[in-house]
Design a protein around this motif. Structure first.
Motif, PDB file in Angstrom:
ATOM      1  N   PRO A   1       0.817  -1.224   0.000  1.00 33.46           N
ATOM      2  CA  PRO A   1       0.000   0.000   0.000  1.00 33.46           C
ATOM      3  C   PRO A   1       0.849   1.272   0.000  1.00 33.46           C
TER       4      PRO A   1
ATOM      5  N   SER B   1       0.071   5.702   0.006  1.00 32.43           N
ATOM      6  CA  SER B   1      -0.998   6.694   0.068  1.00 32.43           C
ATOM      7  C   SER B   1      -0.814   7.714  -1.041  1.00 32.43           C
ATOM      8  N   MET B   2       0.377   8.336  -1.041  1.00 33.67           N
ATOM      9  CA  MET B   2       0.700   9.279  -2.108  1.00 33.67           C
ATOM     10  C   MET B   2       1.904   8.770  -2.886  1.00 33.67           C
ATOM     11  N   GLY B   3       2.803   8.070  -2.185  1.00 31.80           N
ATOM     12  CA  GLY B   3       3.989   7.521  -2.854  1.00 31.80           C
ATOM     13  C   GLY B   3       5.128   8.520  -2.971  1.00 31.80           C
ATOM     14  N   ARG B   4       5.091   9.568  -2.120  1.00 33.50           N
ATOM     15  CA  ARG B   4       6.168  10.566  -2.195  1.00 33.50           C
ATOM     16  C   ARG B   4       7.151  10.411  -1.042  1.00 33.50           C
ATOM     17  N   ASN B   5       7.365   9.193  -0.627  1.00 30.81           N
ATOM     18  CA  ASN B   5       8.237   8.982   0.520  1.00 30.81           C
ATOM     19  C   ASN B   5       9.700   9.058   0.066  1.00 30.81           C
TER      20      ASN B   5
ATOM     21  N   SER C   1       1.353  12.492   1.691  1.00 29.31           N
ATOM     22  CA  SER C   1       0.034  12.228   2.251  1.00 29.31           C
ATOM     23  C   SER C   1       0.092  12.395   3.763  1.00 29.31           C
TER      24      SER C   1
ATOM     25  N   ASN D   1       2.737   9.947   5.603  1.00 29.04           N
ATOM     26  CA  ASN D   1       3.815  10.542   6.396  1.00 29.04           C
ATOM     27  C   ASN D   1       3.674  10.158   7.860  1.00 29.04           C
TER      28      ASN D   1
ATOM     29  N   VAL E   1      -4.050   1.399   6.275  1.00 29.99           N
ATOM     30  CA  VAL E   1      -4.821   2.471   6.923  1.00 29.99           C
ATOM     31  C   VAL E   1      -5.685   3.161   5.870  1.00 29.99           C
TER      32      VAL E   1
ATOM     33  N   ARG F   1       8.869  -5.057   4.640  1.00 33.02           N
ATOM     34  CA  ARG F   1       8.886  -3.647   5.042  1.00 33.02           C
ATOM     35  C   ARG F   1       9.302  -3.542   6.502  1.00 33.02           C
TER      36      ARG F   1
HETATM   37  P1  ADP Z   1       4.071  10.093   1.468  1.00 28.93           P
HETATM   38  O1  ADP Z   1       3.672  10.261   0.049  1.00 28.93           O
HETATM   39  O2  ADP Z   1       3.125  10.650   2.451  1.00 28.93           O
HETATM   40  O3  ADP Z   1       5.466  10.505   1.761  1.00 28.93           O
HETATM   41  P2  ADP Z   1       3.760   7.249   1.091  1.00 28.93           P
HETATM   42  O4  ADP Z   1       2.398   7.178   0.587  1.00 28.93           O
HETATM   43  O5  ADP Z   1       4.873   6.996   0.139  1.00 28.93           O
HETATM   44  O6  ADP Z   1       4.029   8.579   1.860  1.00 28.93           O
HETATM   45  O7  ADP Z   1       3.871   6.305   2.354  1.00 28.93           O
HETATM   46  C1  ADP Z   1       5.050   6.080   3.040  1.00 28.93           C
HETATM   47  C2  ADP Z   1       5.131   4.608   3.391  1.00 28.93           C
HETATM   48  O8  ADP Z   1       4.184   4.317   4.406  1.00 28.93           O
HETATM   49  C3  ADP Z   1       4.752   3.713   2.213  1.00 28.93           C
HETATM   50  O9  ADP Z   1       5.891   3.262   1.551  1.00 28.93           O
HETATM   51  C4  ADP Z   1       3.973   2.580   2.827  1.00 28.93           C
HETATM   52  O10 ADP Z   1       4.824   1.505   3.109  1.00 28.93           O
HETATM   53  C5  ADP Z   1       3.443   3.143   4.108  1.00 28.93           C
HETATM   54  N1  ADP Z   1       2.034   3.520   3.920  1.00 28.93           N
HETATM   55  C6  ADP Z   1       1.588   4.596   3.267  1.00 28.93           C
HETATM   56  N2  ADP Z   1       0.268   4.674   3.303  1.00 28.93           N
HETATM   57  C7  ADP Z   1      -0.154   3.617   4.002  1.00 28.93           C
HETATM   58  C8  ADP Z   1      -1.440   3.166   4.388  1.00 28.93           C
HETATM   59  N3  ADP Z   1      -2.511   3.865   4.077  1.00 28.93           N
HETATM   60  N4  ADP Z   1      -1.509   2.026   5.097  1.00 28.93           N
HETATM   61  C9  ADP Z   1      -0.398   1.352   5.440  1.00 28.93           C
HETATM   62  N5  ADP Z   1       0.832   1.738   5.110  1.00 28.93           N
HETATM   63  C10 ADP Z   1       0.967   2.859   4.397  1.00 28.93           C
END
Ligand code: ADP
Length: 601
Positions: A138, A140-144, A213, A217, A284, A570
């Protein structure tokens, strides 16, 4: 889209797309994009090793399973990852891979991406993954970025991009100062929504960049820079889809008809939220977040200190001020090397030799800047009406001036694009995009972070600083230490910027990181968060009691996810089917992310 078209296209905006930029940052984003594409030389490579199929399932069975899921969710909600890998940039990031990869770019890639539109559809996807034993991941935004971006840990996982269709702000409560969000709500979007409603009595807290996200985050335990900067501590209530498909609501959310889900985080019984952060135990789908009252005024301040050796006495001064909340926010103490890089100019502007840019050049550059020469720069903010601020600022001033040569910078002397003003906005809960600038340091700039935690002490700061400096010199990498001071601890954040089209520099960056993680662990320091590639190593440093904590995590994993389908690996947590098959990435395993198959039923 060709490379030229990609470079020329305009930056996507909110609310047109959930991951877009707010219009108040559009011009800045356009400029940032220009800078990034100007220095990009990495070509889009022909795809290798297609189709991507995760281990543990035959190719035909996998393709059949994908067709089944496509049928269930609608053709437009499943994309196979068989096109050229497009890295994009911060505001147009991929959801198929790590756009800042430190490995070969085909290592950490998804086989397909699915877009659920509801919690029920997330449950459907989980049921499908269990039926076919297919790993899912999963985002959420994928900007990690810096920690793996959108990439899954197991090659060929099916990525669940939650944000694209689940991006509603479900509630903003102006009396309780809370909100309830779905995974696709960015800090930019939350800020915009609060402004649009005219709720200027409430602030959000944003990380350095606001495109992540709020949920993503927070579950990865990211931080921001107001007094509400510890996002995990500030969340209240989760809705989670478990790896076997059940949905739970945590805290007061478990009580039907409650009106306290976002105001009291604990509910009754064990506090289960913790196991859903930095883990692979659930997905989540909703999260509550507390919002900060507008403090009725604020004032950023900046001090500079001349010498590297000022670090230790400065930490001794900062600690009591921070613990007693005179220093009120997660403030930053940054090295001059980063002050120079934050201007967004390529390293070659300053130095064309190999190895780190010499200190004499950094100081000469700093001397020419509006801030003036320095080694350390402290960025902080005082909150509240002016008479309250004045008291705190006077205390801080008398303490900081105990360091010989300390200077308070007068903000009115700083031009509008000076980095100080970005820190000012972020510490006032106004999301920005300026922090991206230092990625331009090298062509094809990518970054990955070393983030150990220590007490706020001179001896600890010096030990970590020396450790990092030594390893950076050994590998010829510019050293950019920034200490982020929490309440009783600090994270040292060292971003390594590397050219992701240069194998030698990527290898050096990874070797430097691996050495620093081991060096730090030997001294008793551990990382608060890490990149996918380093998760096994970092998890391995938390080994007290013969690895008792990981054994506990594995027990939870096996109980909650008996088929091992959710984000295997993970945070170093491998499901039973994967264990003992060489999936861990370590120094010895080199640059390969895959193990030798998985246990079949
Ligand atoms: P952002 O874009 O907010 O920096 P991501 O969406 O890339 O964050 O999420 C960071 C990490 O957290 C992801 O690589 C994933 O492993 C985990 N993650 C993100 N969203 C969820 C979620 N809704 N439920 C469970 N794990 C999540």
């Amino acid at each position: 889209m060709s490379f030229a078209e990609e470079a020329a296209s305009d930056v996507p905006t909110l609310p047109g797309t959930h991951s877009g930029i707010p219009t108040y940052l559009l011009e800045k984003a356009r400029k940032a994009k220009g800078g990034i594409f100007e220095t990009r030389t990495k070509p889009r490579a022909e795809r290798q090793r297609l189709p991507v199929v995760p281990q543990g399932i035959e190719r035909d069975a996998f393709l059949q399973a994908l067709a089944e899921l496509k049928e269930e969710l609608g053709a437009e909600n499943l994309e196979v990852n068989d096109k050229p890998l497009t890295d994009g940039w911060y505001m147009e990031h991929p959801n198929t891979h790590d756009m800042m990869t430190i490995l070969d770019e085909e290592e950490l890639v998804a086989s397909a991406v699915v877009y659920p539109g509801s919690t029920e559809e997330v449950q459907q996807i989980v049921a499908w993954a269990n039926k076919h034993r297919i790993p899912i991941f999963p985002i959420s935004m994928g900007r990690n970025l810096g920690y793996g971006g959108a990439a899954p840990r197991v090659r060929g996982s099916v990525t669940i991009d939650l944000g694209k269709r689940m991006n509603k702000i479900l509630d903003i409560n102006p009396e309780d100062f809370t909100c309830l969000v779905e995974p696709g709500v960015s800090f930019y979007a939350l800020y915009e929504a609060i402004q649009a409603k005219g709720y200027d009595h409430m602030w959000i807290d944003s990380p350095d960049l606001g495109g992540g996200s709020v949920i993503g985050n927070t579950v990865d335990r990211g931080v921001g820079y107001t007094p509400y900067g510890d996002h995990w501590a500030c969340h209240a209530g989760l809705e989670v889809v478990l790896p076997t498909g059940e949905v739970i609501r945590t805290g007061m959310g478990a009580l039907p008809g409650n009106n306290t889900w976002q105001t009291f985080p604990y509910g009754f019984g064990p506090y289960s939220d913790g196991i859903f952060s930095q883990s692979n135990f659930g997905i989540v789908t909703k999260m509550g977040m507390t919002l900060m009252p507008n403090p009725g005024g604020y004032e950023s301040f900046m001090y500079t200190f001349p010498k590297e050796e000022d670090l230790a006495p400065l930490m001794e001064i900062i600690r009591p001020l921070r613990i007693s909340n005179i220093l009120e926010n997660v403030a930053q103490l940054r090295h001059v090397s980063q002050s120079i890089a934050a201007r967004g100019l390529p390293r070659s502007t300053f130095y064309t030799g190999s190895g780190p840019v010499p200190s004499s050049i950094l100081h000469a550059e700093a001397a020419k800047s509006p801030v003036g020469d320095h080694t350390w720069a402290y960025y902080g903010m005082a909150y509240g009406p002016s008479h309250i601020r004045a008291h705190k600022l006077a205390l801080i001033d008398s303490e900081f001036r105990k360091i010989p040569g300390a200077r308070k910078i007068d903000p009115s002397t700083l031009p509008a694009d000076e980095y100080f003003w970005s820190r000012d906005r972020v510490a006032a809960g106004i999301p920005d995009i300026q922090e991206l600038r230092w990625v331009n340091w090298t062509p094809n700039g990518a970054h990955v972070a070393f983030s150990p935690v220590s007490p706020i002490r001179g001896t600890d700061a010096t030990a970590l600083f020396e450790l990092g400096k030594k390893r950076h010199e050994q590998y010829g990498i510019d050293f950019w230490p920034a200490f982020c001071v929490g309440l009783r601890e600090m994270h040292l954040i060292v971003e390594i910027v590397f050219d992701r089209h240069d194998l030698e520099r990527k290898t050096a960056a990874l070797a430097c990181l691996r050495d620093m993680v081991d060096d730090a662990a030997r001294l008793g320091y551990g990382e608060y968060r890490t990149h996918l590639v380093l998760m096994d190593q970092v998890a391995g440093t938390y080994s007290w009691g013969d690895g008792a904590l990981m054994k506990f995590n594995e027990k939870i994993k096996d109980a909650l996810d008996p088929n091992g389908i959710l984000a295997p690996g993970r945070c170093g947590i491998w499901p039973r089917r994967y264990r003992g098959r060489g999936w861990e990435m370590t120094r010895e395993s080199g640059l390969v992310s895959e193990g030798r198959g998985v246990e079949m039923d």
